[in-house]
Design an enzyme around this catalytic site. Structure first.
Site, PDB file in Angstrom:
ATOM      1  N   LYS A 130       0.856  -1.180   0.000  1.00 50.11           N
ATOM      2  CA  LYS A 130       0.000   0.000   0.000  1.00 50.11           C
ATOM      3  C   LYS A 130       0.892   1.229   0.000  1.00 50.11           C
ATOM      4  CE  LYS A 130      -4.552   0.815   0.319  1.00 50.11           C
ATOM      5  NZ  LYS A 130      -5.633   0.066  -0.321  1.00 50.11           N
ATOM      6  N   GLY A 232     -20.689   6.443   4.880  1.00 53.88           N
ATOM      7  CA  GLY A 232     -19.731   6.772   3.828  1.00 53.88           C
ATOM      8  C   GLY A 232     -20.362   6.644   2.462  1.00 53.88           C
ATOM      9  N   TYR A 238     -21.579   5.038  -2.328  1.00 58.88           N
ATOM     10  CA  TYR A 238     -22.768   5.479  -3.064  1.00 58.88           C
ATOM     11  C   TYR A 238     -23.260   4.391  -4.015  1.00 58.88           C
ATOM     12  CZ  TYR A 238     -25.865   8.151  -6.055  1.00 58.88           C
ATOM     13  OH  TYR A 238     -26.968   8.584  -6.751  1.00 58.88           O
TER      14      TYR A 238
END
Length: 411
Positions: A130, A232, A238
């Site tokens: 990461k 969130g 979404y």
């Protein structure tokens, strides 16, 4: 002026994940990536004491940590490579306004470890890594492009040990700037031969995994009528909310960004709740889809749900939270298994057969299969679902290490 500071380590192979296995120590030694075997900066101990990396609570014998700074663009970044047994470490680049460098280091340490487990559980030929970029980035679009091109140069200097992809705060256009400087990037636009934005695939994988959790817990995979708290409403949250709404779920939404909340209210006709009061609501499923660390010992008693399933990484403030959830008979869906859809999608860019939308969607079905195995083993062994998921990852890593050891002994 630019600086690149790396601490590169000597350690038995894949100690963090294989420490749980029964493999002899000999089988854990031989598969370090030769590119990582370089003299370690600070091997006298001064570097360690100054920066506290090796004593950090989230340090789990990572392969290497790389610090990058460029004074011209203002770039400050950290790349964490946790494990490369299965392949190069592929993981997203997260851009965030961290309070300090210690917070950024903690994030990259925890996130890169999770990527090792994510790739292993998904059966991908990839390791865990990461990167975090300490914000804010330049506001000017041209300067932002230069900012990420410089970051691409730093990624290129790692020689393919880490492959960058999109994460929070980073867009597909940012990935294009990184790609201009290095081939070691995934998630670029389809017209450039990539797989595009991974968010839809992450959201779809979470949706499939949530249905599997409901099937395991309630003997039905229908989400219709389920009261779901979606925390969130970013690119993944979404899209997940949209899928849940289309299936007839009753949504409660919250986000720090009021514009995103209003968009969800307008599109879905759902209920919103202030972030600080979200756990006062009654709901069947809690779905954290923003930053991690929301599940703490203080909030678990407030949960009214039977399932926790969301896209956020590192949802548990520490691993003990999985046991506390189990004690309350709340089914925790391990985040690094559930949110693997984006990784599965971008991994196909490096696959010999190449990426296609159909292939990506088909491979996402493996998330539900893995989860049912994890749930079943958790119940049979009377261990948390987190421990069950880690056992699955360790098994796959151990099997690879064993095969390579046998191959080495036979040669």
């Amino acid at each position: 002026m630019q600086a690149s500071l790396s601490c590169r380590l000597f350690a038995p192979l894949h100690r963090s994940v294989l420490a749980h296995s029964s493999l002899p120590l000999l089988a854990k030694r031989h598969y370090r990536n030769p590119a990582l075997v370089e003299p370690a900066l600070g091997e006298t101990g001064a570097y360690t004491q100054e920066h506290g990396v090796f004593s950090h609570s989230s340090w789990v014998n990572h392969d290497s940590i790389h610090y990058f700074r460029d004074d011209v663009t203002g770039l400050k970044a950290i790349v964490g490579i946790h494990d490369t047994l299965l392949g190069p470490a592929l993981g997203g680049c997260r851009l965030y306004n961290y309070k300090n460098e210690t917070e950024a280091l903690n994030d990259v340490l925890r996130l890169s470890r999770g990527m090792t487990f994510k790739a292993a559980c998904a059966g991908l030929p990839l390791g865990g890594g990461k990167s975090v970029v300490i914000g804010p980035p330049p506001a000017d679009p041209d300067e932002r492009g230069g900012f990420f091109r410089r970051f691409g140069m730093f990624i290129d200097s790692l020689g393919g040990n880490y492959v960058a992809a999109e994460d929070i705060g980073v867009s597909v256009s940012d990935m294009v700037h990184i790609r201009a400087m290095t081939e070691w990037v995934a998630g670029i636009p389809t017209e450039m031969g990539g797989s595009g934005n991974p968010a839809p695939y992450t959201a779809h994988g979470v949706y499939l995994g949530m249905k599997q959790a409901v099937l395991h817990k309630h003997d039905t995979d229908s989400l219709s009528g389920m009261r779901i708290l979606v925390e969130g409403l970013g690119s993944v949250g979404y899209l997940l909310a949209k899928k849940l709404h289309n299936e007839g779920a009753e949504l409660i939404v919250c986000d720090v960004n009021e514009l995103k909340v209003q968009k969800a209210l307008d599109k879905f006709g759902c209920k919103s709740v202030p972030l600080d009061y979200r756990f006062d609501e009654k709901f069947d499923i809690y779905s954290p889809n923003a930053l991690g660390g929301t599940i703490t010992a203080e909030m678990i008693p407030k949960l009214s749900c039977s399932i926790v399933a969301g896209a956020a990484n590192n949802q548990l403030v520490d691993d003990q939270m999985a046991n506390l959830l189990m004690e309350r008979d709340i089914l925790y869906v391990p985040d690094f298994v559930l949110n693997a859809g984006g990784l599965i999608n971008v991994s196909l860019e490096k696959d010999p057969d190449g990426w296609s939308e159909d292939r990506a969607v088909r491979k996402l079905s493996g998330i539900a299969t893995n989860l049912e195995d994890i749930f079943t083993q958790s119940a049979r062994r009377q261990i948390s679902t987190l421990d069950s998921a880690i056992r699955l990852a360790v098994h796959r890593l151990s099997r690879t290490a064993y095969r390579r050891q046998i191959s080495t002994l036979d040669s």
